[in-house]
Scaffold this motif. Sequence first.
Motif, PDB file in Angstrom:
ATOM      1  N   PHE A 229     -22.447  11.143 -44.704  1.00  0.00           N
ATOM      2  CA  PHE A 229     -21.476  11.663 -43.513  1.00  0.00           C
ATOM      3  C   PHE A 229     -20.396  10.853 -43.348  1.00  0.00           C
ATOM      4  CE2 PHE A 229     -25.761  12.795 -42.014  1.00  0.00           C
ATOM      5  CZ  PHE A 229     -25.607  14.190 -41.670  1.00  0.00           C
TER       6      PHE A 229
ATOM      7  N   GLY B 260     -20.271  19.443 -38.077  1.00  0.00           N
ATOM      8  CA  GLY B 260     -20.787  18.606 -39.128  1.00  0.00           C
ATOM      9  C   GLY B 260     -22.061  17.837 -38.557  1.00  0.00           C
ATOM     10  N   ILE B 261     -21.495  16.256 -38.440  1.00  0.00           N
ATOM     11  CA  ILE B 261     -22.608  15.425 -38.169  1.00  0.00           C
ATOM     12  C   ILE B 261     -23.326  15.764 -36.640  1.00  0.00           C
ATOM     13  CG2 ILE B 261     -20.941  13.827 -36.848  1.00  0.00           C
ATOM     14  CD1 ILE B 261     -22.622  11.464 -38.319  1.00  0.00           C
ATOM     15  N   GLY B 262     -24.674  15.522 -36.598  1.00  0.00           N
ATOM     16  CA  GLY B 262     -25.160  15.884 -35.475  1.00  0.00           C
ATOM     17  C   GLY B 262     -25.011  14.596 -34.274  1.00  0.00           C
TER      18      GLY B 262
ATOM     19  N   SER C 257     -32.212   5.493 -36.361  1.00  0.00           N
ATOM     20  CA  SER C 257     -31.833   5.425 -37.497  1.00  0.00           C
ATOM     21  C   SER C 257     -31.820   4.023 -38.085  1.00  0.00           C
ATOM     22  CB  SER C 257     -30.388   6.064 -37.869  1.00  0.00           C
ATOM     23  OG  SER C 257     -29.514   5.441 -36.848  1.00  0.00           O
TER      24      SER C 257
ATOM     25  N   TYR D  22     -33.184  14.051 -44.419  1.00  0.00           N
ATOM     26  CA  TYR D  22     -32.044  13.005 -43.899  1.00  0.00           C
ATOM     27  C   TYR D  22     -31.719  11.943 -44.977  1.00  0.00           C
ATOM     28  CZ  TYR D  22     -30.322   9.766 -40.447  1.00  0.00           C
ATOM     29  OH  TYR D  22     -29.585   8.659 -39.744  1.00  0.00           O
TER      30      TYR D  22
ATOM     31  N   ASN E   7     -34.444  17.886 -39.822  1.00  0.00           N
ATOM     32  CA  ASN E   7     -33.218  17.691 -40.222  1.00  0.00           C
ATOM     33  C   ASN E   7     -33.064  17.604 -41.676  1.00  0.00           C
ATOM     34  OD1 ASN E   7     -30.473  17.129 -40.365  1.00  0.00           O
ATOM     35  ND2 ASN E   7     -30.768  14.903 -39.841  1.00  0.00           N
TER      36      ASN E   7
ATOM     37  N   TYR F 276     -36.094  14.935 -32.881  1.00  0.00           N
ATOM     38  CA  TYR F 276     -35.542  16.083 -32.419  1.00  0.00           C
ATOM     39  C   TYR F 276     -36.828  16.955 -31.740  1.00  0.00           C
ATOM     40  CZ  TYR F 276     -31.803  15.185 -35.503  1.00  0.00           C
ATOM     41  OH  TYR F 276     -30.692  14.352 -36.387  1.00  0.00           O
TER      42      TYR F 276
ATOM     43  N   LYS G  27     -30.557  12.443 -29.322  1.00  0.00           N
ATOM     44  CA  LYS G  27     -30.121  13.856 -29.223  1.00  0.00           C
ATOM     45  C   LYS G  27     -30.990  14.117 -28.195  1.00  0.00           C
ATOM     46  CE  LYS G  27     -28.646  12.673 -33.218  1.00  0.00           C
ATOM     47  NZ  LYS G  27     -28.479  13.016 -34.672  1.00  0.00           N
TER      48      LYS G  27
ATOM     49  N   TYR H 215     -30.266  22.371 -35.445  1.00  0.00           N
ATOM     50  CA  TYR H 215     -29.414  22.574 -36.623  1.00  0.00           C
ATOM     51  C   TYR H 215     -29.736  24.007 -37.165  1.00  0.00           C
ATOM     52  CZ  TYR H 215     -28.934  17.529 -36.707  1.00  0.00           C
ATOM     53  OH  TYR H 215     -28.701  16.422 -36.253  1.00  0.00           O
TER      54      TYR H 215
ATOM     55  N   ARG I  96     -25.465  23.308 -43.433  1.00  0.00           N
ATOM     56  CA  ARG I  96     -25.765  22.981 -42.136  1.00  0.00           C
ATOM     57  C   ARG I  96     -24.813  23.253 -41.215  1.00  0.00           C
ATOM     58  NH1 ARG I  96     -27.945  17.251 -40.128  1.00  0.00           N
ATOM     59  NH2 ARG I  96     -25.623  17.170 -39.385  1.00  0.00           N
TER      60      ARG I  96
HETATM   61  C1  MLT Z   1     -27.104  14.170 -38.630  1.00  0.00           C
HETATM   62  O1  MLT Z   1     -26.049  14.794 -38.387  1.00  0.00           O
HETATM   63  O2  MLT Z   1     -27.824  14.194 -39.727  1.00  0.00           O
HETATM   64  C2  MLT Z   1     -27.478  13.122 -37.808  1.00  0.00           C
HETATM   65  O3  MLT Z   1     -26.569  13.056 -36.798  1.00  0.00           O
HETATM   66  C3  MLT Z   1     -27.339  11.557 -38.367  1.00  0.00           C
HETATM   67  C4  MLT Z   1     -27.784  10.634 -37.658  1.00  0.00           C
HETATM   68  O4  MLT Z   1     -28.795  10.816 -36.878  1.00  0.00           O
HETATM   69  O5  MLT Z   1     -27.804   9.571 -38.072  1.00  0.00           O
END
Ligand code: MLT
Length: 397
Positions: free
Chosen positions: A17, A40-42, A109, A132, A177, A208, A239, A332, A373
């Motif tokens: 990321f 992009g990034i979640g 994380s 991930y 993910n 998730y 999330k 996602y 993704r």
């Molecule tokens: C992702 O986009 O895979 C996640 O947001 C990354 C994360 O949770 O650190």
Amino acid sequence: MIKPNMNYANLKDSYLFFRIAQKVKKYSELNPDKKILRLGIGDVSLPLAKTVISALKTGVNDQAEKFSFHGYMPECGAPFLRTTTIAEFYRKRGVNVADDEVFVSSGASDELGDILDLFDKENSALVIEPAYPAYVDANIIAGRKIIHLSSSIENGFTPEPDEDHIADIIYICSPNNPTGAVFTREKLKKWVDFANKHGSIILFDAAYEAFIEDENIPHSIFEIDGANTCAIEICSLSKTAGFTGTRLGYTVIPKALVRNGMSFNSMWVRNRTTKTNGVSYIIQKGGAAVFTDQGQKEIKENIAYYKENAKILMRVLDECKIKYTGGVNAPYIWLKCPNGLGSWDFFDLLLDKIQVVGTPGEGFGRCGEGFFRFSTFGSHEDTNEAAEKIKNLFETI
Ligand code: MLT
């Protein structure tokens, strides 16, 4: 002379990321007039729920008065969050979790990295890919042997265990993910039986779970018989409740999880009491509000908002006849790059032509090459605009 941790030399140049953020930054500098649409990034885009904000404010006010002020917090979590709230939340769902099997964390994380302190360097780690990327990177940093198990469209990105891929630590992320796939009860049971047979420990990433719609899909690995002797569950409010920038999560380590006479629950108490002074009182106050009836109602509204984005994107992919997984039980959408494009080539194409940022599948492991993704955590406006542009682009390539 000091010897650095040379395992860092075995990592890719930069974290997935971070690499994407750098590419987008460079593009924006060269094209300052272009609006970037971020899928992009979640990272969530909606503000925290009103009930959570009000609890955070109460927390701040408490810290302003002598009689309600809190100093160091209990290292494993404040009782008002750890026991009466999170443990109770599990029990209400029919999962038997004791108060002291729950640990409040500063986010999944952080915890996924820190929890590796419980394992010997000689332990091997099995990563079901695409995955991930932090699972692999954290184990490379620790110098562990990594066993890669590829998943594919054919097995719905939820492979079954096999005797050719035996490892000490097993990562399972469901809803997944990046693929958005979910492990059924039957498949999870196979992994639990496999782990118990081989003495392995499953690190179950449930970040998730709040996105699961299908009633038959387990939200917790502890819904599966036998999991309390082979699993640790790592959860997040990022999330679920928009805490990506606020930081809060929780972990469940059963007291029955014992290897070589060592209790993983007791070791984690020892670890936390040594390495942390607990999560901030204010943040835990906000976290507890998530689990109230009103908090649950409000976070579900936010999740429903993101699910609307998923529908917008899925509609366009259906119209363009692009194959994908996810988007229903997960935030996602994982798609096949059109025309056999490589995932980084597709990333560049989307950025250059329509300024849409996604995440290249290759960043989640070699078997992610050729996939891409999309995150559904953006605004409706941006997602609609991106979907329209994606559709127009797909019609020309
Ligand atoms: C992702 O986009 O895979 C996640 O947001 C990354 C994360 O949770 O650190």
